[in-house]
Scaffold this active site. Structure first.
Site, mmCIF file in Angstrom:
data_model
loop_
_atom_site.group_PDB
_atom_site.id
_atom_site.type_symbol
_atom_site.label_atom_id
_atom_site.label_comp_id
_atom_site.label_asym_id
_atom_site.label_seq_id
_atom_site.Cartn_x
_atom_site.Cartn_y
_atom_site.Cartn_z
ATOM 1 N N ASP A 181 1.047 15.475 4.733
ATOM 2 C CA ASP A 181 2.338 14.843 5.000
ATOM 3 C C ASP A 181 3.428 15.522 4.177
ATOM 4 O OD1 ASP A 181 4.192 13.149 6.084
ATOM 5 O OD2 ASP A 181 3.524 11.353 5.028
ATOM 6 N N LYS A 182 4.658 15.143 4.529
ATOM 7 C CA LYS A 182 5.834 15.642 3.829
ATOM 8 C C LYS A 182 6.678 14.449 3.410
ATOM 9 C CE LYS A 182 9.621 15.670 5.564
ATOM 10 N NZ LYS A 182 11.071 15.531 5.827
ATOM 11 N N HIS A 183 7.330 14.543 2.247
ATOM 12 C CA HIS A 183 8.325 13.536 1.886
ATOM 13 C C HIS A 183 9.643 14.243 1.594
ATOM 14 C CE1 HIS A 183 10.098 9.908 0.296
ATOM 15 N NE2 HIS A 183 10.644 10.680 -0.630
ATOM 16 N N SER A 184 10.745 13.612 2.012
ATOM 17 C CA SER A 184 12.052 14.170 1.673
ATOM 18 C C SER A 184 12.800 13.131 0.845
ATOM 19 C CB SER A 184 12.818 14.464 2.962
ATOM 20 O OG SER A 184 14.195 14.478 2.699
ATOM 21 N N THR B 235 14.297 7.948 9.157
ATOM 22 C CA THR B 235 13.502 8.447 10.288
ATOM 23 C C THR B 235 13.144 7.323 11.268
ATOM 24 O OG1 THR B 235 12.679 10.233 8.932
ATOM 25 C CG2 THR B 235 11.327 9.653 10.815
ATOM 26 N N ARG C 127 14.796 -2.536 -9.599
ATOM 27 C CA ARG C 127 15.550 -1.336 -10.033
ATOM 28 C C ARG C 127 16.893 -1.255 -9.318
ATOM 29 N NH1 ARG C 127 11.990 3.227 -8.212
ATOM 30 N NH2 ARG C 127 13.671 4.541 -8.964
ATOM 31 N N SER D 198 7.466 5.818 -7.651
ATOM 32 C CA SER D 198 7.820 5.063 -6.442
ATOM 33 C C SER D 198 7.477 5.876 -5.190
ATOM 34 C CB SER D 198 9.321 4.748 -6.487
ATOM 35 O OG SER D 198 9.763 4.256 -5.254
ATOM 36 N N LYS E 213 3.554 5.569 -2.718
ATOM 37 C CA LYS E 213 3.523 5.265 -1.280
ATOM 38 C C LYS E 213 2.885 6.404 -0.497
ATOM 39 C CE LYS E 213 7.876 4.297 -1.674
ATOM 40 N NZ LYS E 213 9.250 3.908 -1.725
ATOM 41 N N LYS E 214 3.218 7.634 -0.870
ATOM 42 C CA LYS E 214 2.669 8.774 -0.116
ATOM 43 C C LYS E 214 1.166 8.922 -0.372
ATOM 44 C CE LYS E 214 5.763 10.071 2.472
ATOM 45 N NZ LYS E 214 5.613 10.241 3.926
HETATM 46 N N1 URA Z 1 13.047 6.607 -2.667
HETATM 47 C C1 URA Z 1 12.001 5.838 -3.062
HETATM 48 O O1 URA Z 1 11.141 5.479 -2.274
HETATM 49 N N2 URA Z 1 11.946 5.465 -4.364
HETATM 50 C C2 URA Z 1 12.873 5.833 -5.274
HETATM 51 O O2 URA Z 1 12.734 5.472 -6.409
HETATM 52 C C3 URA Z 1 13.956 6.627 -4.854
HETATM 53 C C4 URA Z 1 14.005 7.009 -3.530
#
Ligand code: URA
Length: 440
Positions: free
Chosen positions: A83-86, A123, A171, A186, A190-191
């Site tokens: 996967d990719k995260h941006s 997305t 936060r 964070s 999740k990823k």
């Molecule tokens: N996106 C996230 O999911 N967590 C963060 O802390 C900042 C951006």
């Protein structure tokens, strides 16, 4: 047995926390034994005192394990799960193109995505502009789509990383979002809960990005790569420019139409192409699908020219409830905004600066994003056909097309955009779209 206030005091005084202490704190965030004020104080202590890589890894892993972690073994897939995260930007449609390319090259992409956040699009909102597409399928449909299309982009309805949900919401209201260890935990929790073999992270730099400057973005990239690797997931990062929208469009349906043009080969924005194919190359190499850059680029070119990537996109859309053949339907699938007109350049010169945050907020104000979580989105509105940064422009040339729900919102957007750009007599340099690759 730990006492939350003692651990908060330790962090406040700059002492590192042990993995067991971090596990205790994350358990307390998840099961509610830590009250909001303790979570907020801990976040602020981490904000000021930072965490070392061992602490960051312990926090990330404890947050990842606070909910379910996906396991793909029962599907006996014949390729790696990646996967990719941006970190989020304007006109960032990379996921919608990259997922299908990777699927066409033999990888599997179970992508859990988010909705629009502040000035950046999400997305899931883009995909929901496709009639019928569901971002919340059953587990069976999600797994079948990953297995058969090779890519499924959905929302986080499954209980992935619930500790992050609680911590992020605190936060958000306590000025502790922009902390490197907290951002790192964070995003990665999740990823990594997606059960990945490898991950690539696109970290944006510039006026529309999460981190203020290149040095901070680089620090975040190094930290995320180190932590994810310690957590057992081969990970690389790419620092990319966000001083102008990445695609030529910003706005939900407009961005999906640009994706369709890209996949069919009708039209490809060169900056978007460079970022997408570089990320794809990194993913193919990290996951072992390709041995080196040339081989990866050949596979990517073939995935696009053969139409296989386009077919994977079509299949994902079909399996997740959208039209049978979206690419054949083309733009007729989408409703047009009632008012579509160009914003004309007020003077001769060079387009030298774009304030991406302001541009993104103008799309939100047009109705293309949310200022409250419960707000509905107008998928038709947005901006497209942007004049590229650094190019000569003459008075009266169209700078960008504004798609609006009515004349009043068109006028407001036009005024905001005029203030968000700078046209100068002298040509100024335009940053390359890729700053740096970080592999360790
Ligand atoms: N996106 C996230 O999911 N967590 C963060 O802390 C900042 C951006």
């Amino acid at each position: 047995m730990f006492l939350p206030q003692e651990l908060i005091r330790k962090k406040r005084d700059g002492e590192p926390l042990t993995p067991a202490a971090i596990q205790f704190l994350v358990d307390g965030m998840t099961n509610g034994r830590l009250v909001d004020s303790q979570v907020a104080a801990l976040a602020m202590a981490i904000y000021f005192r930072d965490m070392n890589i061992e602490e960051s890894t312990a926090l990330t892993c404890a947050m990842r394990d606070s909910g379910s972690v996906l396991n793909w073994q029962s599907l006996a897939l014949d390729g790696p799960v990646l996967d990719k995260h941006s970190t989020g930007g304007l006109g960032d449609v990379v996921s919608l193109i990259l997922g299908p390319i990777i699927a066409a090259c033999g990888g599997y992409v179970p992508m859990i995505s988010g909705r629009g956040l502040g000035h950046t699009g999400g997305t899931l909102d883009k995909l929901e502009s496709i009639a019928g597409y569901t971002v919340d399928p059953s587990s069976q449909v999600f797994e079948r789509t990953v297995r058969e299309a090779g890519v499924a982009i959905i929302g986080a309805s499954r209980e992935l990383a619930p500790a992050d949900k609680r911590l992020y919401s605190i936060r958000d209201v306590t000025a502790t979002v922009d902390s490197l260890p907290l951002i790192c935990a964070s995003i990665l929790s999740k990823k990594l809960a997606e059960g990945l073999d490898s991950l690539v992270i696109d970290i944006k730099v510039g006026s529309g990005s999460l981190m203020a400057n290149l040095d901070q973005s680089r620090d975040l990239a190094h930290r995320m790569v180190a932590v994810a690797r310690q957590a057992g997931c081969k990970t690389s990062a790419l620092l990319t420019d966000m001083n102008q929208p990445l695609a030529s469009s910003c706005g939900n349906a407009l961005e999906v139409m640009e994706v369709m043009d890209y996949l069919t080969g009708e039209c490809r924005n060169s900056r978007l192409h460079e970022v997408t194919t570089t990320l794809a190359q990194m993913m193919l190499i990290d996951s072992g699908i390709a041995e080196h850059a040339e081989q990866a680029q050949l596979k990517i070119a073939k995935a696009l020219s053969s139409g296989e990537a386009a077919e994977r996109f079509n299949k994902m859309v079909r399996m997740l409830g959208g039209p049978q053949d979206l690419l054949a339907q083309g733009k007729s699938h989408f409703n047009q905004a009632p008012v579509i007109a160009p914003l004309l350049a007020p003077q001769d010169g060079y387009l030298s600066q774009m304030d991406c945050r302001e541009i993104g907020l103008s799309v939100v104000a047009l109705g293309g994003g949310r200022s409250r979580p419960s707000q509905n989105i107008d998928y038709r509105v947005g901006l497209n056909r942007w004049w590229p940064l650094g190019e000569k422009i003459c008075k009266g040339d169209p700078l960008v097309m504004i798609h609006a729900a009515d004349q009043t919102s068109w006028q407001k957007a036009a005024q905001r955009l005029r203030e968000a750009i700078l046209i100068t007599d002298e040509k100024s340099s335009v940053p390359d779209v890729i700053y740096q690759q970080i592999n360790e």
